[in-house]
Structure formats: structure tokens, C-alpha cells
Design a protein around this motif. Structure first.
Motif, short mmCIF file in Angstrom:
data_model
loop_
_atom_site.label_atom_id
_atom_site.label_comp_id
_atom_site.label_asym_id
_atom_site.label_seq_id
_atom_site.Cartn_x
_atom_site.Cartn_y
_atom_site.Cartn_z
N PRO A 1 1.08 -1.11 0.12
CA PRO A 1 -0.12 0.00 0.06
C PRO A 1 0.77 1.61 0.35
O PRO A 1 0.78 2.14 -0.35
CB PRO A 1 -0.91 0.09 0.77
N LEU A 2 1.56 1.34 0.68
CA LEU A 2 2.51 2.46 0.60
C LEU A 2 3.03 2.89 -0.77
O LEU A 2 3.02 3.87 -0.89
CB LEU A 2 3.62 2.04 1.56
N ILE A 3 3.78 1.68 -1.65
CA ILE A 3 4.45 1.64 -3.20
C ILE A 3 3.53 2.58 -3.96
O ILE A 3 3.28 3.11 -4.46
CB ILE A 3 4.44 0.50 -3.69
N ASP A 4 1.92 2.14 -3.64
CA ASP A 4 1.02 2.39 -4.65
C ASP A 4 0.73 4.34 -4.15
O ASP A 4 0.38 5.08 -5.54
CB ASP A 4 -0.58 1.49 -3.71
N VAL A 5 0.77 4.49 -2.77
CA VAL A 5 0.56 5.64 -2.15
C VAL A 5 1.37 6.37 -3.01
O VAL A 5 1.75 7.73 -3.19
CB VAL A 5 0.51 5.98 -1.23
N LEU A 6 3.03 5.92 -2.77
CA LEU A 6 4.08 6.99 -3.60
C LEU A 6 4.09 7.15 -4.86
O LEU A 6 4.20 7.75 -5.37
CB LEU A 6 5.67 5.90 -3.34
N ILE A 7 3.47 6.12 -5.80
CA ILE A 7 3.13 5.85 -7.05
C ILE A 7 2.15 6.95 -7.63
O ILE A 7 2.39 7.87 -8.93
CB ILE A 7 2.56 4.72 -8.25
#
Length: 181
Positions: free
Chosen positions: A15-21
């Protein structure tokens, strides 16, 4: 026995990577979405010299003539500046005797300055002379002996500085030997 952790690390990072993208995509799209700022042409700075003068001539001889005129003008201004500087300043030159380190002033004849009272009389006389001539500033310049000498001693130099403490004062060592300093 090795056990598997109860919580998986990937549960947190995906989920963190999704938010950063998503944030990076918004950052890339910001210039396209924002209102365009109207571009104003940069005003050209106009200096007083370029605004008041005519355009430069293209003939080499005219340019050389202008250059000579400007050089003469600069030389004239330099001379005028030097003249104004020297007109407003009276320099009183004192000398140090190489034999004994006494201070003296040459007016019509040699005047020895042996104590503070003599120095104060000389200062008062020179100030009166300066005001009579319309000179604004008075400067006392003490010349060291031009021949190698042990004089003035440090005590004598300190004494001279004390005598002339209330007026502008300078020492010129020239090419003289500093005499033990």
C-alpha cells in the motif's frame, strides 16, 4: 524451529508503494493541470548613458575620435579631483633629527619641538594659517631620518603621538632604517 512471522512485511509496503506512485503521478501532471502564467517579455534595462547618447557610429575613425575625447575628459576629471583634494588639505611636515631624535619644523627657520607646549603652539599656529587660507583639513606628517639612525626610539615615537593626539597625524618612514624596530 523457525516460525514464520505473524504479519507479513509486504502487507505494509505494497500500500505504501501504491501511495508513492500516486503522489509521483500527481507531481508529473501538475504542470499540465495548472493555469499557464502569461509570459511577459523581460524589459531591457535602460541606463542613463545609453538613453541620452546617440547610437554609436559605425565608422572606425569616428569611434577613435570619440575615444580620444573621452580619454581627455577622464584625464581632465582626474586632474580636477586631485586639485580639489589638495586645495582642501594643508600638510605640515615635521622632521626627526637623526643625531638625537628631536622633532623640528622648518618654516622660515628651524623650530625645535621639545615638549608638548611647543607642539600645541605649532598646532595652534598651523590651524590659524589653515583657516586664513580657507583650508578645511590640517594634517601633520612626521618624516623619519633619511639616513640610518637609532632615532627616534619607541619612547620618542610614543611621545610624539601623545603630543599630536588631537590632530590627524602620520609617520613616513620612507626608505629610512627603522632604528632597532
Amino acid at each position: 524451529m523457525i516460525r514464520m512471522p505473524r504479519r507479513s512485511v509486504t502487507r505494509f509496503f505494497i500500500p505504501l508503494i501504491d501511495v508513492l506512485i500516486l503522489l509521483f503521478a500527481i507531481f508529473l501532471l501538475m504542470p499540465y493541470v495548472s493555469d499557464p502564467v502569461p509570459e511577459e517579455p523581460e524589459p531591457k534595462p535602460k541606463s542613463d548613458a545609453t538613453a541620452s547618447e546617440s547610437p554609436l557610429p559605425e565608422d572606425v575613425r569616428e569611434l577613435q575620435k570619440l575615444l580620444r575625447e573621452e580619454r581627455r575628459r577622464v584625464a581632465r576629471l582626474e586632474e580636477e579631483r586631485k586639485r580639489r583634494l589638495t586645495e582642501g588639505l594643508l600638510v605640515c611636515v615635521l622632521q626627526i633629527d637623526p643625531q638625537d631624535g628631536t622633532l623640528h619644523y622648518h618654516d622660515a627657520e628651524r623650530q625645535d619641538i621639545r615638549n608638548e607646549a611647543d607642539a600645541l603652539r605649532l598646532i595652534a599656529r598651523q590651524k590659524a594659517l589653515a583657516s586664513a587660507q580657507g583650508v578645511k583639513d590640517l594634517y601633520f606628517l612626521i618624516l623619519w631620518p633619511r639616513v640610518p639612525s637609532a632615532f627616534p626610539t619607541q619612547a620618542q615615537e610614543a611621545q610624539y603621538r601623545h603630543w599630536f593626539r588631537d590632530v590627524p597625524l602620520g609617520f613616513d618612514r620612507g626608505n629610512a632604517n627603522a632604528g632597532g624596530k
